[in-house]
Design a protein around this motif. Structure first.
Motif, PDB file in Angstrom:
ATOM      1  N   LEU A   1       0.619  -1.174  -0.006  1.00  8.12           N
ATOM      2  CA  LEU A   1      -0.001  -0.115  -0.028  1.00  8.12           C
ATOM      3  C   LEU A   1       0.932   1.249  -0.104  1.00  8.12           C
ATOM      4  CD1 LEU A   1      -3.203   0.647   2.125  1.00  8.12           C
ATOM      5  CD2 LEU A   1      -1.589   2.643   1.842  1.00  8.12           C
ATOM      6  N   LEU A   2       1.926   1.413   0.771  1.00  5.17           N
ATOM      7  CA  LEU A   2       2.588   2.543   0.998  1.00  5.17           C
ATOM      8  C   LEU A   2       3.547   2.493  -0.141  1.00  5.17           C
ATOM      9  CD1 LEU A   2       3.544   2.418   4.598  1.00  5.17           C
ATOM     10  CD2 LEU A   2       1.870   4.037   3.632  1.00  5.17           C
ATOM     11  N   THR A   3       4.316   1.548  -0.909  1.00  2.78           N
ATOM     12  CA  THR A   3       4.709   1.394  -1.983  1.00  2.78           C
ATOM     13  C   THR A   3       4.115   2.254  -3.124  1.00  2.78           C
ATOM     14  OG1 THR A   3       6.234  -0.417  -1.406  1.00  2.78           O
ATOM     15  CG2 THR A   3       6.010   0.276  -3.892  1.00  2.78           C
ATOM     16  N   GLU A   4       2.798   1.846  -3.422  1.00  2.00           N
ATOM     17  CA  GLU A   4       1.732   2.440  -4.277  1.00  2.00           C
ATOM     18  C   GLU A   4       1.549   3.874  -4.024  1.00  2.00           C
ATOM     19  OE1 GLU A   4       0.626   1.208  -7.038  1.00  2.00           O
ATOM     20  OE2 GLU A   4       1.408  -0.893  -7.038  1.00  2.00           O
ATOM     21  N   PHE A   5       1.665   4.267  -2.813  1.00  2.00           N
ATOM     22  CA  PHE A   5       1.369   5.718  -2.360  1.00  2.00           C
ATOM     23  C   PHE A   5       2.709   6.599  -2.708  1.00  2.00           C
ATOM     24  CE2 PHE A   5       2.663   8.704   0.931  1.00  2.00           C
ATOM     25  CZ  PHE A   5       1.799   9.619   0.954  1.00  2.00           C
ATOM     26  N   ILE A   6       3.873   5.791  -2.397  1.00  2.00           N
ATOM     27  CA  ILE A   6       5.074   6.331  -2.932  1.00  2.00           C
ATOM     28  C   ILE A   6       5.180   6.596  -4.258  1.00  2.00           C
ATOM     29  CG2 ILE A   6       7.484   6.263  -3.019  1.00  2.00           C
ATOM     30  CD1 ILE A   6       7.617   5.027  -0.094  1.00  2.00           C
ATOM     31  N   ASN A   7       4.952   5.639  -5.182  1.00  2.00           N
ATOM     32  CA  ASN A   7       4.946   5.648  -6.479  1.00  2.00           C
ATOM     33  C   ASN A   7       3.991   6.724  -7.099  1.00  2.00           C
ATOM     34  OD1 ASN A   7       6.723   3.335  -6.884  1.00  2.00           O
ATOM     35  ND2 ASN A   7       5.270   2.023  -7.110  1.00  2.00           N
ATOM     36  N   ASP A   8       3.040   6.921  -6.323  1.00  2.00           N
ATOM     37  CA  ASP A   8       1.880   7.791  -7.150  1.00  2.00           C
ATOM     38  C   ASP A   8       2.391   9.443  -6.651  1.00  2.00           C
ATOM     39  OD1 ASP A   8      -0.789   8.190  -8.044  1.00  2.00           O
ATOM     40  OD2 ASP A   8      -1.740   9.037  -6.035  1.00  2.00           O
TER      41      ASP A   8
ATOM     42  N   ALA B   1       7.863  14.402  -5.599  1.00  2.00           N
ATOM     43  CA  ALA B   1       9.045  14.257  -4.845  1.00  2.00           C
ATOM     44  C   ALA B   1      10.364  15.079  -5.483  1.00  2.00           C
ATOM     45  CB  ALA B   1       9.136  12.680  -4.398  1.00  2.00           C
ATOM     46  N   ALA B   2      10.508  14.205  -6.748  1.00  2.00           N
ATOM     47  CA  ALA B   2      11.679  14.757  -7.590  1.00  2.00           C
ATOM     48  C   ALA B   2      11.480  16.075  -7.938  1.00  2.00           C
ATOM     49  CB  ALA B   2      11.549  13.910  -9.131  1.00  2.00           C
ATOM     50  N   GLU B   3      10.357  16.708  -7.817  1.00  2.00           N
ATOM     51  CA  GLU B   3      10.497  18.444  -8.169  1.00  2.00           C
ATOM     52  C   GLU B   3      10.923  18.995  -7.031  1.00  2.00           C
ATOM     53  OE1 GLU B   3       6.549  19.513  -9.515  1.00  2.00           O
ATOM     54  OE2 GLU B   3       6.491  18.387 -11.125  1.00  2.00           O
ATOM     55  N   GLU B   4      10.601  18.401  -5.677  1.00  2.00           N
ATOM     56  CA  GLU B   4      10.706  19.267  -4.282  1.00  2.00           C
ATOM     57  C   GLU B   4      12.033  18.650  -3.972  1.00  2.00           C
ATOM     58  OE1 GLU B   4       9.049  21.635  -3.487  1.00  2.00           O
ATOM     59  OE2 GLU B   4       7.334  21.412  -4.868  1.00  2.00           O
TER      60      GLU B   4
ATOM     61  N   CYS C   1       6.313  -3.870   7.508  1.00  2.00           N
ATOM     62  CA  CYS C   1       7.439  -3.082   6.983  1.00  2.00           C
ATOM     63  C   CYS C   1       7.583  -1.649   8.257  1.00  2.00           C
ATOM     64  CB  CYS C   1       7.284  -2.177   5.729  1.00  2.00           C
ATOM     65  SG  CYS C   1       5.631  -1.320   5.811  1.00  2.00           S
ATOM     66  N   ASP C   2       8.595  -1.236   8.183  1.00  2.10           N
ATOM     67  CA  ASP C   2       8.939  -0.141   9.275  1.00  2.10           C
ATOM     68  C   ASP C   2       9.051   1.175   8.274  1.00  2.10           C
ATOM     69  OD1 ASP C   2       9.047  -1.643  11.537  1.00  2.10           O
ATOM     70  OD2 ASP C   2      11.009  -2.412  10.666  1.00  2.10           O
ATOM     71  N   PRO C   3       8.783   2.182   8.782  1.00  2.00           N
ATOM     72  CA  PRO C   3       8.924   3.432   7.954  1.00  2.00           C
ATOM     73  C   PRO C   3      10.129   3.615   7.446  1.00  2.00           C
ATOM     74  CG  PRO C   3       7.801   3.870  10.248  1.00  2.00           C
ATOM     75  CD  PRO C   3       7.994   2.550  10.252  1.00  2.00           C
ATOM     76  N   ASP C   4      11.259   3.095   7.930  1.00  2.94           N
ATOM     77  CA  ASP C   4      12.690   3.437   7.334  1.00  2.94           C
ATOM     78  C   ASP C   4      12.848   2.506   6.232  1.00  2.94           C
ATOM     79  OD1 ASP C   4      13.213   5.298   9.297  1.00  2.94           O
ATOM     80  OD2 ASP C   4      14.334   3.885  10.570  1.00  2.94           O
ATOM     81  N   ASP C   5      11.751   1.679   5.983  1.00  2.00           N
ATOM     82  CA  ASP C   5      12.250   0.672   4.579  1.00  2.00           C
ATOM     83  C   ASP C   5      11.555   1.378   3.497  1.00  2.00           C
ATOM     84  OD1 ASP C   5      12.763  -1.317   6.405  1.00  2.00           O
ATOM     85  OD2 ASP C   5      10.791  -2.063   6.630  1.00  2.00           O
ATOM     86  N   LEU C   6      11.088   2.595   3.599  1.00  2.00           N
ATOM     87  CA  LEU C   6      10.555   3.074   2.497  1.00  2.00           C
ATOM     88  C   LEU C   6      11.090   4.676   2.144  1.00  2.00           C
ATOM     89  CD1 LEU C   6       7.106   2.136   4.121  1.00  2.00           C
ATOM     90  CD2 LEU C   6       7.535   1.625   1.745  1.00  2.00           C
ATOM     91  N   SER C   7      11.247   4.828   0.920  1.00  2.00           N
ATOM     92  CA  SER C   7      11.768   6.177   0.297  1.00  2.00           C
ATOM     93  C   SER C   7      11.453   6.322  -1.033  1.00  2.00           C
ATOM     94  CB  SER C   7      13.221   6.151   0.620  1.00  2.00           C
ATOM     95  OG  SER C   7      13.974   5.529  -0.282  1.00  2.00           O
ATOM     96  N   TYR C   8      11.511   7.724  -1.495  1.00  2.00           N
ATOM     97  CA  TYR C   8      11.088   7.814  -2.926  1.00  2.00           C
ATOM     98  C   TYR C   8      12.142   7.258  -3.676  1.00  2.00           C
ATOM     99  CZ  TYR C   8       7.559  10.808  -1.620  1.00  2.00           C
ATOM    100  OH  TYR C   8       6.409  11.512  -1.146  1.00  2.00           O
ATOM    101  N   GLY C   9      13.230   6.805  -3.111  1.00  2.00           N
ATOM    102  CA  GLY C   9      14.416   6.283  -4.094  1.00  2.00           C
ATOM    103  C   GLY C   9      15.242   7.222  -4.913  1.00  2.00           C
ATOM    104  N   LEU C  10      15.137   8.544  -4.766  1.00  2.00           N
ATOM    105  CA  LEU C  10      15.756   9.281  -5.789  1.00  2.00           C
ATOM    106  C   LEU C  10      17.300   9.455  -5.544  1.00  2.00           C
ATOM    107  CD1 LEU C  10      12.877  12.174  -5.378  1.00  2.00           C
ATOM    108  CD2 LEU C  10      13.486  10.283  -7.157  1.00  2.00           C
ATOM    109  N   TYR C  11      17.710   9.070  -4.149  1.00  2.00           N
ATOM    110  CA  TYR C  11      19.015   9.324  -3.939  1.00  2.00           C
ATOM    111  C   TYR C  11      19.816   8.031  -3.690  1.00  2.00           C
ATOM    112  CZ  TYR C  11      17.144  14.029  -3.371  1.00  2.00           C
ATOM    113  OH  TYR C  11      16.816  15.278  -3.698  1.00  2.00           O
ATOM    114  N   ASP C  12      19.074   6.767  -4.170  1.00  2.00           N
ATOM    115  CA  ASP C  12      19.563   5.415  -3.820  1.00  2.00           C
ATOM    116  C   ASP C  12      20.919   5.311  -4.686  1.00  2.00           C
ATOM    117  OD1 ASP C  12      17.809   5.197  -1.802  1.00  2.00           O
ATOM    118  OD2 ASP C  12      16.673   3.890  -2.992  1.00  2.00           O
TER     119      ASP C  12
END
Length: 258
Positions: free
Chosen positions: A122-129, A134-137, A247-258
């Motif tokens: 659910l949170l991964t779909e939220f992030i993808n949306d 996120a990239a702009e900001e 999952c835990d909150p730290d497991d999720l990110s926008y993946g822009l700086y990975d």
């Protein structure tokens, strides 16, 4: 004599007014206004109708959908069962129309009412949306909080999940946002736990979503559902699915700086 003349005149005009169509028009206007207010109140986000729909859906659901019905056929059975309940109760047609439209958005054949829903998915779909924003900001990760609630001596565990696409500004001197100020939330009554599918977690808890908020509003039947993650959240609130805390909150990110 003058007083009697005025009384007679008043009585005459009252009688004439009562026999005209105007009192009937005023009564009709009042009834129409009353019904509009009743319907509007029923669909407000703080009304009780959403809770009544949730209970009606629960009563119509089998314990395990996948073992009983193919999903499309199951969705039709739920919708028909609800329609029969409302018609039997002589619910106003405007409410039935709005309720059917809202339920159709959740039960639309995308397979969202299932035995369980993964919080990670659910949170991964939220992030993808929200990745474009996120990239702009230049956001690194959304703000996600998972906090344990007070059981008030009942022995029942509650988890409160708050999330917002915009991260907490940890650099500025502004105060940390309160949980309730984050745009979305789910409140879960934990009903069990099991071995985690991922080796870095000891176990995954799971439970029922008893309250939810979407875009700062309590989830309700007249709410517009647009994306997959919103449909998942709505199906958890209205349906018989359980939420798996995997999952835990730290497991999720926008993946822009990975």
């Amino acid at each position: 004599m003058s007083e009697q003349t005025l009384q007679a005149l008043l009585a005459e005009r009252v009688s004439a007014y009562a026999q005209s169509d105007r009192p009937r028009e005023l009564i009709d206007e009042g009834i129409e206004k009353l019904f509009k207010e009743v319907v509007n109140d029923a669909f407000r986000s703080y009304g009780d109708f959403g809770g009544a729909i949730k209970e009606a859906v629960k009563a119509a659901l089998p314990a395990n959908v996948s073992d009983v019905f193919e999903l499309q056929r199951y969705n039709a059975l739920v919708a028909n069962a609800l329609r029969e309940r409302w018609e039997a109760a002589a619910v106003h047609s405007t409410i039935i129309e709005q309720a059917e439209k809202s339920i159709a958005e959740v039960l639309d054949g995308k397979g969202l009412i299932t035995g369980e829903v993964s919080l990670y998915k659910l949170l991964t779909e939220f992030i993808n949306d929200h990745k474009d924003k996120a990239a702009e900001e230049q956001w690194e990760r959304p703000e996600i909080r998972i906090e344990e609630g007070d059981s008030y001596g009942t022995g029942i565990k509650f988890l409160h999940i708050y999330f917002d696409e915009e991260p907490e500004d940890r650099v500025s001197s502004h105060r940390r946002r309160e949980n309730y100020s984050l745009k979305h939330s789910m409140h879960v009554k934990i009903t069990g736990q099991r071995d985690a599918a991922n080796h870095w977690r000891k176990c995954d808890e799971f439970g029922e979503v008893y309250s939810a908020k979407l875009d700062d509003k309590k989830v309700a039947i007249n709410m517009s559902i647009r994306s997959d993650w919103e449909r998942m959240l709505a199906s958890l609130y209205f349906g018989n699915a359980i939420l798996v805390i995997d999952c835990d909150p730290d497991d999720l990110s926008y993946g822009l700086y990975d």
